[in-house]
Design a protein around this motif. Structure first.
Motif, short mmCIF file in Angstrom:
data_model
loop_
_atom_site.label_atom_id
_atom_site.label_comp_id
_atom_site.label_asym_id
_atom_site.label_seq_id
_atom_site.Cartn_x
_atom_site.Cartn_y
_atom_site.Cartn_z
N LEU A 141 15.42 5.20 -39.20
CA LEU A 141 14.37 6.08 -39.71
C LEU A 141 13.24 5.23 -40.28
CD1 LEU A 141 13.41 8.98 -40.64
CD2 LEU A 141 14.57 8.47 -42.81
N THR A 142 12.00 5.58 -39.94
CA THR A 142 10.84 4.88 -40.50
C THR A 142 9.86 5.90 -41.06
OG1 THR A 142 10.99 2.96 -39.04
CG2 THR A 142 8.84 3.43 -39.97
N LEU A 143 9.38 5.61 -42.28
CA LEU A 143 8.38 6.46 -42.93
C LEU A 143 7.08 5.67 -43.10
CD1 LEU A 143 10.47 8.10 -45.80
CD2 LEU A 143 10.07 8.96 -43.49
N ARG A 144 5.97 6.35 -42.87
CA ARG A 144 4.64 5.79 -43.13
C ARG A 144 4.00 6.63 -44.23
NH1 ARG A 144 -0.20 7.93 -41.76
NH2 ARG A 144 -2.03 6.56 -41.67
N ASN A 145 3.72 6.01 -45.35
CA ASN A 145 3.14 6.72 -46.49
C ASN A 145 1.71 6.24 -46.69
OD1 ASN A 145 2.89 8.35 -48.71
ND2 ASN A 145 4.32 7.24 -50.00
N ALA A 146 0.74 7.10 -46.34
CA ALA A 146 -0.68 6.77 -46.48
C ALA A 146 -1.18 7.36 -47.80
CB ALA A 146 -1.47 7.33 -45.31
N ILE A 147 -1.65 6.49 -48.68
CA ILE A 147 -2.07 6.91 -50.02
C ILE A 147 -3.54 6.57 -50.22
CG2 ILE A 147 -1.70 6.61 -52.51
CD1 ILE A 147 1.18 5.79 -51.84
N SER A 148 -4.30 7.55 -50.68
CA SER A 148 -5.72 7.36 -50.96
C SER A 148 -5.98 7.81 -52.40
CB SER A 148 -6.55 8.19 -49.98
OG SER A 148 -7.93 8.05 -50.24
N GLU A 149 -6.72 6.99 -53.14
CA GLU A 149 -6.93 7.30 -54.56
C GLU A 149 -8.31 6.85 -55.01
OE1 GLU A 149 -3.70 6.70 -57.53
OE2 GLU A 149 -5.10 5.27 -58.43
N ILE A 159 -4.21 2.75 -48.92
CA ILE A 159 -3.14 1.86 -48.48
C ILE A 159 -2.12 2.62 -47.64
CG2 ILE A 159 -3.38 0.34 -50.50
CD1 ILE A 159 -0.79 1.64 -51.59
N GLU A 160 -1.37 1.86 -46.86
CA GLU A 160 -0.22 2.40 -46.15
C GLU A 160 1.02 1.63 -46.60
OE1 GLU A 160 -0.52 2.40 -41.91
OE2 GLU A 160 -2.40 3.52 -41.90
N ILE A 161 2.10 2.35 -46.83
CA ILE A 161 3.37 1.73 -47.17
C ILE A 161 4.39 2.16 -46.12
CG2 ILE A 161 5.21 1.53 -48.88
CD1 ILE A 161 3.11 2.20 -51.01
N TRP A 162 4.95 1.18 -45.42
CA TRP A 162 5.93 1.45 -44.37
C TRP A 162 7.33 1.13 -44.89
CZ3 TRP A 162 4.92 3.12 -39.27
CH2 TRP A 162 3.57 3.29 -38.98
N SER A 163 8.28 2.00 -44.61
CA SER A 163 9.66 1.82 -45.08
C SER A 163 10.61 2.18 -43.94
CB SER A 163 9.95 2.71 -46.29
OG SER A 163 9.02 2.46 -47.33
N ASN A 164 11.64 1.36 -43.77
CA ASN A 164 12.56 1.49 -42.64
C ASN A 164 14.00 1.54 -43.14
OD1 ASN A 164 10.32 0.66 -40.54
ND2 ASN A 164 10.31 -0.91 -42.12
N THR A 217 0.91 -15.65 -41.95
CA THR A 217 2.03 -15.08 -42.69
C THR A 217 2.27 -13.65 -42.25
OG1 THR A 217 1.40 -16.41 -44.62
CG2 THR A 217 2.95 -14.61 -45.00
N LEU A 218 3.52 -13.32 -42.00
CA LEU A 218 3.87 -11.95 -41.64
C LEU A 218 3.59 -11.03 -42.82
CD1 LEU A 218 7.35 -12.45 -39.91
CD2 LEU A 218 5.17 -11.96 -38.78
N ALA A 219 3.11 -9.84 -42.53
CA ALA A 219 2.92 -8.84 -43.58
C ALA A 219 4.28 -8.40 -44.09
CB ALA A 219 2.16 -7.64 -43.03
N ASP A 220 4.39 -8.21 -45.41
CA ASP A 220 5.62 -7.64 -45.97
C ASP A 220 5.80 -6.21 -45.49
OD1 ASP A 220 6.17 -9.97 -47.40
OD2 ASP A 220 5.00 -9.31 -49.13
N ASN A 221 4.70 -5.58 -45.16
CA ASN A 221 4.64 -4.18 -44.76
C ASN A 221 4.89 -4.07 -43.26
OD1 ASN A 221 4.26 -1.60 -45.73
ND2 ASN A 221 2.04 -1.69 -45.69
N PHE A 222 6.09 -3.68 -42.86
CA PHE A 222 6.36 -3.55 -41.43
C PHE A 222 6.99 -2.20 -41.14
CE2 PHE A 222 10.54 -4.86 -42.83
CZ PHE A 222 11.42 -4.26 -41.94
N GLY A 223 6.80 -1.74 -39.90
CA GLY A 223 7.35 -0.46 -39.52
C GLY A 223 7.95 -0.50 -38.13
N LEU A 224 8.93 0.35 -37.90
CA LEU A 224 9.54 0.50 -36.59
C LEU A 224 9.00 1.79 -35.98
CD1 LEU A 224 13.22 -0.25 -37.69
CD2 LEU A 224 11.49 -1.89 -36.90
#
Length: 274
Positions: A141-149, A159-164, A217-224
Protein backbone atom coordinates in the motif's frame (compact mmCIF):
# COMPACT_ATOMS: atom_id res chain seq x y z
CA UNK A 1 -12.99 -2.96 -4.07
CA UNK A 2 -15.52 -0.34 -3.00
CA UNK A 3 -14.84 3.23 -2.08
CA UNK A 4 -17.34 5.48 -0.31
CA UNK A 5 -17.28 9.18 0.38
CA UNK A 6 -17.73 10.61 3.85
CA UNK A 7 -18.17 14.35 4.32
CA UNK A 8 -17.81 16.02 7.69
CA UNK A 9 -17.98 19.65 8.77
CA UNK A 10 -16.78 18.80 12.25
CA UNK A 11 -20.32 18.63 13.60
CA UNK A 12 -21.39 15.45 11.92
CA UNK A 13 -20.64 12.82 9.30
CA UNK A 14 -22.58 12.53 6.06
CA UNK A 15 -22.35 9.37 3.98
CA UNK A 16 -22.63 9.60 0.25
CA UNK A 17 -23.47 6.77 -2.12
CA UNK A 18 -20.61 4.45 -2.88
CA UNK A 19 -18.97 4.17 -6.26
CA UNK A 20 -17.35 1.03 -7.62
CA UNK A 21 -13.61 1.28 -8.28
CA UNK A 22 -13.12 -2.35 -9.23
CA UNK A 23 -14.83 -3.33 -12.44
CA UNK A 24 -15.50 -6.93 -11.40
CA UNK A 25 -17.58 -6.01 -8.36
CA UNK A 26 -21.24 -5.05 -8.43
CA UNK A 27 -22.91 -2.27 -6.35
CA UNK A 28 -24.70 -4.71 -4.04
CA UNK A 29 -21.32 -5.74 -2.61
CA UNK A 30 -20.96 -2.31 -0.95
CA UNK A 31 -19.65 -2.29 2.66
CA UNK A 32 -19.95 0.18 5.54
CA UNK A 33 -17.10 1.70 7.53
CA UNK A 34 -17.55 -0.97 10.22
CA UNK A 35 -17.46 -3.91 7.83
CA UNK A 36 -14.62 -3.12 5.46
CA UNK A 37 -13.33 -6.24 3.75
CA UNK A 38 -10.40 -7.20 1.56
CA UNK A 39 -11.19 -7.76 -2.09
CA UNK A 40 -8.68 -9.84 -4.04
CA UNK A 41 -6.24 -9.24 -1.16
CA UNK A 42 -6.26 -5.48 -1.69
CA UNK A 43 -7.58 -3.12 0.97
CA UNK A 44 -11.09 -1.69 0.90
CA UNK A 45 -11.40 1.89 2.10
CA UNK A 46 -13.61 4.94 2.18
CA UNK A 47 -12.77 8.58 1.49
CA UNK A 48 -13.41 11.06 4.30
CA UNK A 49 -13.70 14.80 3.70
CA UNK A 50 -13.47 17.19 6.65
CA UNK A 51 -13.67 20.99 6.69
CA UNK A 52 -13.70 23.52 9.50
CA UNK A 53 -13.48 27.32 9.30
CA UNK A 54 -12.60 30.14 11.65
CA UNK A 55 -15.36 32.48 12.91
CA UNK A 56 -13.11 35.48 12.18
CA UNK A 57 -13.19 37.23 8.81
CA UNK A 58 -10.64 39.63 7.36
CA UNK A 59 -11.11 42.25 4.69
CA UNK A 60 -13.43 45.18 4.05
CA UNK A 61 -17.02 45.73 2.95
CA UNK A 62 -16.30 44.45 -0.58
CA UNK A 63 -13.88 41.60 0.16
CA UNK A 64 -14.10 39.12 3.00
CA UNK A 65 -11.94 36.09 3.60
CA UNK A 66 -11.56 33.56 6.38
CA UNK A 67 -9.31 30.76 7.45
CA UNK A 68 -10.07 27.09 6.95
CA UNK A 69 -8.68 23.60 7.31
CA UNK A 70 -9.70 21.07 4.66
CA UNK A 71 -8.73 17.40 4.57
CA UNK A 72 -9.51 14.53 2.22
CA UNK A 73 -8.10 11.14 3.20
CA UNK A 74 -8.74 7.38 3.05
CA UNK A 75 -10.28 5.47 5.95
CA UNK A 76 -9.39 1.78 6.24
CA UNK A 77 -10.37 -0.96 8.65
CA UNK A 78 -9.12 -0.22 12.17
CA UNK A 79 -5.86 -2.22 12.10
CA UNK A 80 -4.67 -0.66 8.85
CA UNK A 81 -5.99 2.75 9.84
CA UNK A 82 -3.78 2.71 12.95
CA UNK A 83 -0.79 1.77 10.80
CA UNK A 84 -1.19 4.66 8.36
CA UNK A 85 -2.40 7.34 10.79
CA UNK A 86 0.96 9.09 11.06
CA UNK A 87 1.17 9.30 7.26
CA UNK A 88 -2.14 11.18 7.16
CA UNK A 89 -1.88 13.36 10.28
CA UNK A 90 1.79 14.22 10.05
CA UNK A 91 2.20 16.39 13.15
CA UNK A 92 1.21 13.70 15.61
CA UNK A 93 -2.54 14.33 15.75
CA UNK A 94 -4.95 11.41 15.82
CA UNK A 95 -7.71 12.80 13.61
CA UNK A 96 -8.73 15.71 11.40
CA UNK A 97 -10.63 17.40 14.23
CA UNK A 98 -7.44 17.71 16.28
CA UNK A 99 -5.57 19.18 13.30
CA UNK A 100 -8.34 21.74 12.78
CA UNK A 101 -8.40 22.72 16.45
CA UNK A 102 -4.65 23.27 16.55
CA UNK A 103 -4.43 25.16 13.25
CA UNK A 104 -7.48 27.36 13.77
CA UNK A 105 -6.51 28.16 17.38
CA UNK A 106 -3.29 29.70 16.09
CA UNK A 107 -5.14 31.81 13.56
CA UNK A 108 -7.90 32.84 15.96
CA UNK A 109 -5.34 34.19 18.42
CA UNK A 110 -3.68 36.14 15.60
CA UNK A 111 -7.05 37.45 14.36
CA UNK A 112 -8.12 38.60 17.81
CA UNK A 113 -4.89 40.56 18.19
CA UNK A 114 -5.42 42.22 14.80
CA UNK A 115 -9.06 43.08 15.55
CA UNK A 116 -8.11 44.59 18.91
CA UNK A 117 -5.61 46.81 17.08
CA UNK A 118 -8.39 47.75 14.62
CA UNK A 119 -6.64 46.12 11.69
CA UNK A 120 -9.27 44.34 9.57
CA UNK A 121 -6.93 43.78 6.62
CA UNK A 122 -5.02 40.90 8.19
CA UNK A 123 -4.29 37.84 6.06
CA UNK A 124 -6.50 34.77 6.13
CA UNK A 125 -4.73 31.42 6.45
CA UNK A 126 -5.46 28.00 5.04
CA UNK A 127 -4.30 24.44 5.42
CA UNK A 128 -5.41 21.86 2.88
CA UNK A 129 -4.40 18.24 2.55
CA UNK A 130 -5.36 15.58 0.05
CA UNK A 131 -4.15 12.09 0.94
CA UNK A 132 -4.77 9.55 -1.79
CA UNK A 133 -4.10 5.86 -2.28
CA UNK A 134 -1.41 5.70 -4.96
CA UNK A 135 -0.93 1.91 -4.92
CA UNK A 136 -3.14 -0.81 -3.50
CA UNK A 137 -2.06 -4.30 -4.55
CA UNK A 138 -1.84 -7.57 -2.60
CA UNK A 139 0.69 -7.01 0.19
CA UNK A 140 1.56 -3.41 -0.62
CA UNK A 141 0.00 0.00 0.00
CA UNK A 142 1.28 3.48 -0.87
CA UNK A 143 -0.20 6.81 0.22
CA UNK A 144 0.54 10.23 -1.27
CA UNK A 145 -0.28 13.09 1.08
CA UNK A 146 -0.26 16.50 -0.62
CA UNK A 147 -0.29 19.33 1.93
CA UNK A 148 -0.66 23.03 1.15
CA UNK A 149 -0.50 25.71 3.83
CA UNK A 150 -0.38 29.49 4.10
CA UNK A 151 0.09 31.36 7.38
CA UNK A 152 1.31 34.70 6.07
CA UNK A 153 4.45 35.84 4.34
CA UNK A 154 5.46 35.96 0.69
CA UNK A 155 4.15 32.52 -0.18
CA UNK A 156 2.78 29.35 1.30
CA UNK A 157 4.20 25.85 1.52
CA UNK A 158 3.31 22.91 -0.70
CA UNK A 159 4.74 19.47 0.02
CA UNK A 160 4.09 15.82 -0.76
CA UNK A 161 4.72 13.05 1.73
CA UNK A 162 4.89 9.50 0.37
CA UNK A 163 4.46 6.49 2.67
CA UNK A 164 4.68 2.80 1.77
CA UNK A 165 3.51 -0.24 3.71
CA UNK A 166 3.86 -3.99 3.85
CA UNK A 167 0.22 -4.78 4.53
CA UNK A 168 0.86 -8.46 5.14
CA UNK A 169 3.22 -7.80 8.05
CA UNK A 170 1.66 -4.47 9.03
CA UNK A 171 4.81 -2.37 8.87
CA UNK A 172 6.18 0.65 7.03
CA UNK A 173 8.59 -0.11 4.20
CA UNK A 174 12.08 1.30 3.78
CA UNK A 175 14.23 1.21 0.64
CA UNK A 176 16.38 -1.47 2.31
CA UNK A 177 13.30 -3.73 2.48
CA UNK A 178 12.98 -3.60 -1.29
CA UNK A 179 16.55 -3.24 -2.56
CA UNK A 180 19.64 -5.26 -1.69
CA UNK A 181 22.13 -2.46 -2.29
CA UNK A 182 20.99 1.14 -1.87
CA UNK A 183 24.32 2.40 -3.28
CA UNK A 184 23.71 0.48 -6.51
CA UNK A 185 20.13 1.74 -6.45
CA UNK A 186 21.36 5.33 -6.15
CA UNK A 187 23.65 4.87 -9.15
CA UNK A 188 20.77 3.61 -11.29
CA UNK A 189 18.47 6.42 -10.17
CA UNK A 190 21.13 9.06 -10.85
CA UNK A 191 21.26 7.98 -14.51
CA UNK A 192 17.53 8.68 -14.81
CA UNK A 193 17.87 11.93 -12.87
CA UNK A 194 20.60 13.27 -15.15
CA UNK A 195 18.57 12.32 -18.23
CA UNK A 196 15.46 14.06 -16.89
CA UNK A 197 17.44 17.17 -15.96
CA UNK A 198 19.27 17.16 -19.31
CA UNK A 199 22.68 16.76 -17.65
CA UNK A 200 25.57 14.85 -19.16
CA UNK A 201 27.29 12.04 -17.25
CA UNK A 202 30.11 14.41 -16.30
CA UNK A 203 28.17 17.62 -15.65
CA UNK A 204 28.68 19.15 -12.22
CA UNK A 205 25.63 19.78 -10.08
CA UNK A 206 27.26 23.05 -9.04
CA UNK A 207 25.08 25.77 -7.54
CA UNK A 208 21.97 24.66 -9.44
CA UNK A 209 21.26 21.84 -7.01
CA UNK A 210 21.52 21.56 -3.25
CA UNK A 211 23.32 18.22 -3.18
CA UNK A 212 25.96 18.18 -0.45
CA UNK A 213 29.48 17.96 -1.89
CA UNK A 214 27.80 17.88 -5.32
CA UNK A 215 27.00 14.21 -4.75
CA UNK A 216 23.67 12.89 -5.94
CA UNK A 217 21.45 11.81 -3.05
CA UNK A 218 18.26 9.78 -3.14
CA UNK A 219 15.21 11.57 -1.79
CA UNK A 220 14.02 10.25 1.56
CA UNK A 221 10.55 10.68 0.09
CA UNK A 222 9.81 7.68 -2.13
CA UNK A 223 6.66 6.02 -3.37
CA UNK A 224 5.60 2.78 -5.00
CA UNK A 225 3.25 3.40 -7.92
CA UNK A 226 2.07 1.12 -10.74
CA UNK A 227 4.60 2.50 -13.24
CA UNK A 228 7.68 2.31 -11.02
CA UNK A 229 9.64 3.60 -8.05
CA UNK A 230 9.02 7.30 -7.47
CA UNK A 231 11.30 9.78 -5.72
CA UNK A 232 9.94 13.20 -4.78
CA UNK A 233 12.05 16.19 -3.75
CA UNK A 234 9.93 18.93 -2.18
CA UNK A 235 10.68 22.64 -2.79
CA UNK A 236 13.93 23.78 -1.17
CA UNK A 237 15.30 20.21 -0.91
CA UNK A 238 17.46 20.22 -4.04
CA UNK A 239 16.29 23.35 -5.87
CA UNK A 240 15.04 26.83 -5.05
CA UNK A 241 11.38 27.44 -4.19
CA UNK A 242 10.83 29.14 -7.55
CA UNK A 243 11.86 25.97 -9.39
CA UNK A 244 9.33 23.90 -7.49
CA UNK A 245 9.41 20.20 -6.65
CA UNK A 246 11.19 17.47 -8.60
CA UNK A 247 9.62 14.06 -9.18
CA UNK A 248 11.47 11.15 -10.72
CA UNK A 249 10.02 7.75 -11.69
CA UNK A 250 12.19 4.69 -12.36
CA UNK A 251 10.57 1.67 -14.09
CA UNK A 252 10.64 -1.42 -11.85
CA UNK A 253 12.25 -3.47 -14.63
CA UNK A 254 15.31 -1.20 -14.51
CA UNK A 255 15.69 -2.03 -10.81
CA UNK A 256 15.03 -5.77 -10.85
CA UNK A 257 18.68 -6.79 -10.46
CA UNK A 258 19.06 -4.93 -7.17
CA UNK A 259 15.70 -5.93 -5.69
CA UNK A 260 15.27 -8.08 -2.60
CA UNK A 261 12.83 -11.00 -2.60
CA UNK A 262 10.17 -8.62 -1.27
CA UNK A 263 10.94 -6.15 -4.04
CA UNK A 264 10.57 -8.85 -6.68
CA UNK A 265 7.25 -9.86 -5.16
CA UNK A 266 6.13 -6.24 -5.52
CA UNK A 267 7.19 -6.31 -9.18
CA UNK A 268 5.24 -9.52 -9.70
CA UNK A 269 1.98 -8.32 -8.13
CA UNK A 270 2.18 -4.94 -9.87
CA UNK A 271 2.74 -6.65 -13.22
CA UNK A 272 -0.26 -8.90 -12.61
CA UNK A 273 -2.49 -5.93 -11.81
CA UNK A 274 -1.53 -3.89 -14.88
Amino acid sequence: MKRKLIYSTGLGLLLFASSCINGNKSPENSTTADTLINVNDTLAYQIAVFKETSPYFSGDETTLDTTFYLARYPVFASETDSLVQEAIFVDGEHNAKQVAQSFLAGFNEYAEEQIESENRAFHAWFRSQDCEVALNVPGFLTLRNAISEYTGGAHGIEIEIWSNYDTQNKRKLSLADLFQDTLALSQIVEVYFRKQEALSDTSSYGSNYFFEDETFTLADNFGLIPSGLLFHYNPYEIKSYAEGPTTLIIPYKALEEVMTAKGKRLLKVVSEKL
